[in-house]
Design a protein around this motif. Structure first.
Motif, PDB file in Angstrom:
ATOM      1  N   VAL A  14       0.845  -1.200   0.000  1.00 53.14           N
ATOM      2  CA  VAL A  14       0.000   0.000   0.000  1.00 53.14           C
ATOM      3  C   VAL A  14       0.879   1.248   0.000  1.00 53.14           C
ATOM      4  O   VAL A  14       0.594   2.228  -0.707  1.00 53.14           O
ATOM      5  CB  VAL A  14      -0.951  -0.004   1.212  1.00 53.14           C
ATOM      6  N   SER A  19      -2.192   3.072  -2.924  1.00 56.05           N
ATOM      7  CA  SER A  19      -3.619   2.773  -2.727  1.00 56.05           C
ATOM      8  C   SER A  19      -3.794   1.275  -2.496  1.00 56.05           C
ATOM      9  O   SER A  19      -2.934   0.459  -2.850  1.00 56.05           O
ATOM     10  CB  SER A  19      -4.445   3.189  -3.950  1.00 56.05           C
ATOM     11  N   PHE A  20      -4.933   0.928  -1.891  1.00 57.15           N
ATOM     12  CA  PHE A  20      -5.236  -0.479  -1.632  1.00 57.15           C
ATOM     13  C   PHE A  20      -5.482  -1.209  -2.948  1.00 57.15           C
ATOM     14  O   PHE A  20      -5.125  -2.393  -3.089  1.00 57.15           O
ATOM     15  CB  PHE A  20      -6.464  -0.582  -0.719  1.00 57.15           C
ATOM     16  N   ALA A  23      -2.160  -1.900  -4.665  1.00 54.31           N
ATOM     17  CA  ALA A  23      -1.439  -2.892  -3.861  1.00 54.31           C
ATOM     18  C   ALA A  23      -1.994  -4.288  -4.124  1.00 54.31           C
ATOM     19  O   ALA A  23      -1.242  -5.269  -4.208  1.00 54.31           O
ATOM     20  CB  ALA A  23      -1.544  -2.548  -2.380  1.00 54.31           C
ATOM     21  N   ILE A  34      -6.466  -7.127   0.938  1.00 53.23           N
ATOM     22  CA  ILE A  34      -5.446  -6.180   1.411  1.00 53.23           C
ATOM     23  C   ILE A  34      -5.979  -5.409   2.611  1.00 53.23           C
ATOM     24  O   ILE A  34      -5.299  -5.257   3.639  1.00 53.23           O
ATOM     25  CB  ILE A  34      -5.044  -5.197   0.293  1.00 53.23           C
ATOM     26  N   SER A  35      -7.204  -4.905   2.498  1.00 59.14           N
ATOM     27  CA  SER A  35      -7.805  -4.127   3.572  1.00 59.14           C
ATOM     28  C   SER A  35      -7.916  -4.957   4.851  1.00 59.14           C
ATOM     29  O   SER A  35      -7.617  -4.468   5.953  1.00 59.14           O
ATOM     30  CB  SER A  35      -9.188  -3.626   3.144  1.00 59.14           C
ATOM     31  N   ARG A  52      -5.285   6.509   5.498  1.00 61.52           N
ATOM     32  CA  ARG A  52      -6.034   6.386   4.245  1.00 61.52           C
ATOM     33  C   ARG A  52      -6.162   7.743   3.573  1.00 61.52           C
ATOM     34  O   ARG A  52      -6.477   8.743   4.221  1.00 61.52           O
ATOM     35  CB  ARG A  52      -7.417   5.814   4.495  1.00 61.52           C
ATOM     36  N   CYS A  56      -2.294   6.976  -0.058  1.00 60.55           N
ATOM     37  CA  CYS A  56      -2.155   6.527   1.323  1.00 60.55           C
ATOM     38  C   CYS A  56      -0.734   6.815   1.803  1.00 60.55           C
ATOM     39  O   CYS A  56       0.223   6.749   1.027  1.00 60.55           O
ATOM     40  CB  CYS A  56      -2.432   5.029   1.420  1.00 60.55           C
TER      41      CYS A  56
END
Length: 296
Positions: A14, A19-20, A23, A34-35, A52, A56
């Protein structure tokens, strides 16, 4: 407490990608996965690791954990080479000042890339502050003007760079008809790289005993610094290696002759037994010996 390396890899991805979603693409999983990994690690540690946003960013602990992941990957690359006979490409994050990037450092980086097969990610920073990037864990090595010890690192003197106070001959004739005086120096437009760039003030103080507070153009680019001086927009401290040619061609001139100042550069590198770091250090030291001024 054992670290959750899949979750750490998610945090590091990330940070690298911003960003998620990106990633997830990098790691070949879903953004939800990922989150969940990042959130589970944050809950386990009881603190936020990822701020966030767009992009990020990492908290202080998040940066330290990402640095740990980078170091583990360096060591794992050596292990993979020993076990499987093939090297796993890794990326080394290095902080370098803009003047070195525009002059001698690319030769060292190219030599390292040829000899190691590794990738490099550069963070540009003023030479007086690159070591801070090491202290924060963002990079594994830095070209710095700061000789202070950094925990877990060793510092090697590389050599010195001379800087000249320069602008176009027309600019100097217009703003300094009677030479460098306190009044002229504080009325003539000056160049600065950023708010932490103190070279111009150091030159005025050390070479002329003048406290500098002129109108200032902020130019965060080494080549921009040079080009704006060539155009007669302002004066600034130029590395001799870049200014020598324009001076010989009459495009640039010194505000006052024989008043150069010198900056000593150091290579500060993490104390990891990783072959990639040794190869990079060897390349940097070799090129520095031939391209920088060496102390007597």
């Amino acid at each position: 407490m054992m670290l959750d390396y899949p979750a750490l890899a998610a945090v590091a991805a990330v940070m690298r990608e911003g960003s998620f979603e990106r990633a997830a693409e990098r790691l070949g999983v879903t953004p939800s996965a990922i989150s969940q990994r990042v959130k589970a690690l944050e809950e386990r540690l009881g603190t936020i690791l990822v701020v966030r946003g767009q992009p990020c960013t990492a908290t202080s602990l998040g940066r330290r954990l990402c640095a740990h992941v980078d170091q583990v990957q360096l060591l794992e690359a050596d292990l993979a080479s020993s076990l499987y006979g093939a090297e796993t490409p890794v990326t080394l994050k290095v902080a370098v000042n803009s003047d070195s990037m525009a002059s001698w450092f690319p030769e060292a980086a190219a030599e390292f890339a040829r000899n190691s097969g590794c990738m490099l990610e550069f963070i540009l920073e003023d030479e007086a502050h690159t070591a801070d990037r090491l202290r924060s864990g963002e990079v594994v090595a830095a070209v710095s003007a700061d000789p202070s010890a950094v925990q877990g690192c060793r510092t090697i003197e590389l050599g010195e760079i001379d800087y000249l106070a320069c602008s176009s001959p027309a600019f100097i004739a217009r703003h300094f008809p009677d030479g460098v005086t306190a009044q002229a120096l504080n009325q003539a437009p000056c160049l600065r790289f950023d708010r932490r760039d103190g070279l111009q003030a150091r030159w005025a103080r050390e070479r002329h005993g003048i406290d500098l507070d002129p109108p200032t153009h902020w130019v965060p680019s080494t080549l921009g610094f040079l080009h704006f001086a060539l155009e007669g927009m302002a004066w600034g401290m130029q590395p001799v290696v870049l200014a020598r040619g324009p001076i010989e061609r009459g495009q640039l001139a010194e505000l006052s002759p024989s008043t150069s100042i010198r900056v000593t550069l150091y290579w500060t590198v993490a104390r990891l037994q990783a072959s990639a770091l040794k190869t990079l250090t060897d390349a940097v030291r070799r090129v520095a010996r031939s391209r920088l001024i060496q102390p007597d």
